[in-house]
Design a protein around this motif. Sequence first.
Motif, PDB file in Angstrom:
ATOM      1  N   PHE A 166     -72.002  -2.720  47.946  1.00  0.00           N
ATOM      2  CA  PHE A 166     -73.012  -1.678  48.179  1.00  0.00           C
ATOM      3  C   PHE A 166     -74.057  -1.687  47.061  1.00  0.00           C
ATOM      4  CE2 PHE A 166     -74.710   2.542  47.404  1.00  0.00           C
ATOM      5  CZ  PHE A 166     -75.139   2.941  48.656  1.00  0.00           C
ATOM      6  N   LEU A 170     -78.070  -2.470  47.303  1.00  0.00           N
ATOM      7  CA  LEU A 170     -79.017  -1.475  46.801  1.00  0.00           C
ATOM      8  C   LEU A 170     -79.989  -2.109  45.805  1.00  0.00           C
ATOM      9  CD1 LEU A 170     -79.484   1.716  46.869  1.00  0.00           C
ATOM     10  CD2 LEU A 170     -78.185   1.741  44.743  1.00  0.00           C
ATOM     11  N   THR A 173     -82.571  -4.601  47.434  1.00  0.00           N
ATOM     12  CA  THR A 173     -83.625  -3.917  48.182  1.00  0.00           C
ATOM     13  C   THR A 173     -84.554  -3.152  47.247  1.00  0.00           C
ATOM     14  OG1 THR A 173     -82.000  -3.654  49.956  1.00  0.00           O
ATOM     15  CG2 THR A 173     -84.051  -2.409  50.150  1.00  0.00           C
ATOM     16  N   GLN A 174     -83.998  -2.545  46.218  1.00  0.00           N
ATOM     17  CA  GLN A 174     -84.822  -1.805  45.262  1.00  0.00           C
ATOM     18  C   GLN A 174     -85.786  -2.743  44.546  1.00  0.00           C
ATOM     19  OE1 GLN A 174     -84.726   1.687  44.920  1.00  0.00           O
ATOM     20  NE2 GLN A 174     -86.698   1.110  44.003  1.00  0.00           N
ATOM     21  N   GLN A 201     -75.458  -1.019  54.059  1.00  0.00           N
ATOM     22  CA  GLN A 201     -75.628   0.383  53.684  1.00  0.00           C
ATOM     23  C   GLN A 201     -76.363   0.504  52.349  1.00  0.00           C
ATOM     24  OE1 GLN A 201     -75.202   2.846  55.736  1.00  0.00           O
ATOM     25  NE2 GLN A 201     -74.465   1.355  57.235  1.00  0.00           N
ATOM     26  N   GLY A 202     -76.160  -0.451  51.452  1.00  0.00           N
ATOM     27  CA  GLY A 202     -76.937  -0.466  50.217  1.00  0.00           C
ATOM     28  C   GLY A 202     -78.413  -0.662  50.502  1.00  0.00           C
ATOM     29  N   ARG A 204     -79.966   0.091  53.380  1.00  0.00           N
ATOM     30  CA  ARG A 204     -80.493   1.286  54.039  1.00  0.00           C
ATOM     31  C   ARG A 204     -80.653   2.445  53.058  1.00  0.00           C
ATOM     32  NH1 ARG A 204     -80.955   1.062  59.394  1.00  0.00           N
ATOM     33  NH2 ARG A 204     -79.782  -0.452  60.643  1.00  0.00           N
ATOM     34  N   ALA A 205     -79.721   2.558  52.106  1.00  0.00           N
ATOM     35  CA  ALA A 205     -79.807   3.647  51.133  1.00  0.00           C
ATOM     36  C   ALA A 205     -81.073   3.535  50.296  1.00  0.00           C
ATOM     37  CB  ALA A 205     -78.573   3.649  50.236  1.00  0.00           C
ATOM     38  N   ALA A 206     -81.402   2.320  49.869  1.00  0.00           N
ATOM     39  CA  ALA A 206     -82.612   2.124  49.072  1.00  0.00           C
ATOM     40  C   ALA A 206     -83.862   2.422  49.889  1.00  0.00           C
ATOM     41  CB  ALA A 206     -82.658   0.688  48.547  1.00  0.00           C
ATOM     42  N   GLU A 208     -84.092   4.375  52.545  1.00  0.00           N
ATOM     43  CA  GLU A 208     -84.164   5.809  52.836  1.00  0.00           C
ATOM     44  C   GLU A 208     -84.626   6.592  51.612  1.00  0.00           C
ATOM     45  OE1 GLU A 208     -81.237   9.457  54.309  1.00  0.00           O
ATOM     46  OE2 GLU A 208     -80.612   7.366  54.549  1.00  0.00           O
ATOM     47  N   ALA A 209     -84.117   6.223  50.434  1.00  0.00           N
ATOM     48  CA  ALA A 209     -84.509   6.917  49.208  1.00  0.00           C
ATOM     49  C   ALA A 209     -86.005   6.758  48.938  1.00  0.00           C
ATOM     50  CB  ALA A 209     -83.693   6.397  48.024  1.00  0.00           C
TER      51      ALA A 209
END
Length: 344
Positions: A166, A170, A173-174, A201-202, A204-206, A208-209
């Motif tokens: 994860f 993240l 993507t970041q 999910q990592g 998508r989390a980045a 979305e944030a």
Amino acid sequence: MPSHPRRTTLATVAASAGVSVATVSKVLNGRREVAPDTRTLVQSLLVEHGYVPRSSHPDRADGSATVEMWLDDMCAYSTEVVKGTIEAGAESGVAVVVTGTKDLAGGGASWARDLVAAGRRAVITLTNGPTAAQLAALSRVRLPVVVIDPLNLPDAPVSSVGCTNFAGGLSATQHLLDLGHRRIAYLGGPATTAVNQARMQGFRAAMEAAGVPVPPEYVRTGGFCYPHGLQEGAAVLDLDPTPTAVFAAGDESALGAIQAARARGLRVPEDLSVVGFDDTELATMTSPQLTTVRQPLREMGAVALRTALRLAAGEKIDSRHVELATELVVRGSTRAADLSEAHL
């Protein structure tokens, strides 16, 4: 691993067969003065009870102990893990025998007993783990199992070693977001596997944030290999609007995406930034060199080997699943986005 059953003795087998311990011993040693029917009965009961001779028990220390390592195939990724396992084995004075899963035979009691008789102290797998039948057979002969980087965490209480998937997704993507990219596609592995889910999910989390929507067609799953990256990379690059960046959940699939871009006249990183995952030797053999998330592959193999030996020695371990930290390695396949093209 399940708790180890009490070790079967010659007396146990003799009582089940209705013969003397001496008779069972003669069968084990290949002596001829045992009636054929009695020999057949004793041999079947030895298998049924999972009897393991003391001379071939996995905790012996006669210098011939080995660890069995299973893998599906030999690629850049698995080569690094195997190297780490073998190096750690050499430091511990234990040889590592590498076996392809296609070459595995059986899964029953006699197969597991043969592993023990050959001096195996533990089994390490670089696959999705042993089958239920194999796991049961290995448990009966008290051979511990450690799974490296499992696609899915085993249902049975088997020890495993992986990485922070994860966090890796993240950070990859970041990095692309920090470069100004907003049209970022994800090329993942098999859709339902835990490894793919964590990396996705990592991602998508980045996104979305950062408040960046992800069009459904920008997310493609199926495999970590080069052909998948080539096929799915082509699919996302034929979309309108075209992504300006791709995060591929494996180095091989990232190289496939790069080739798909070149086939369309796109330059990497000028027209398309690409990030991979693994940091195998392939990452530095391509041009430009690949920005990727580094898995500590050799260390994962070493930790698995040391864990296996601790389990074989009857020691307790702190956790059945160990995750080693990933690290983003920035190279030449990513660059700042052209702001006039970066937004949807």
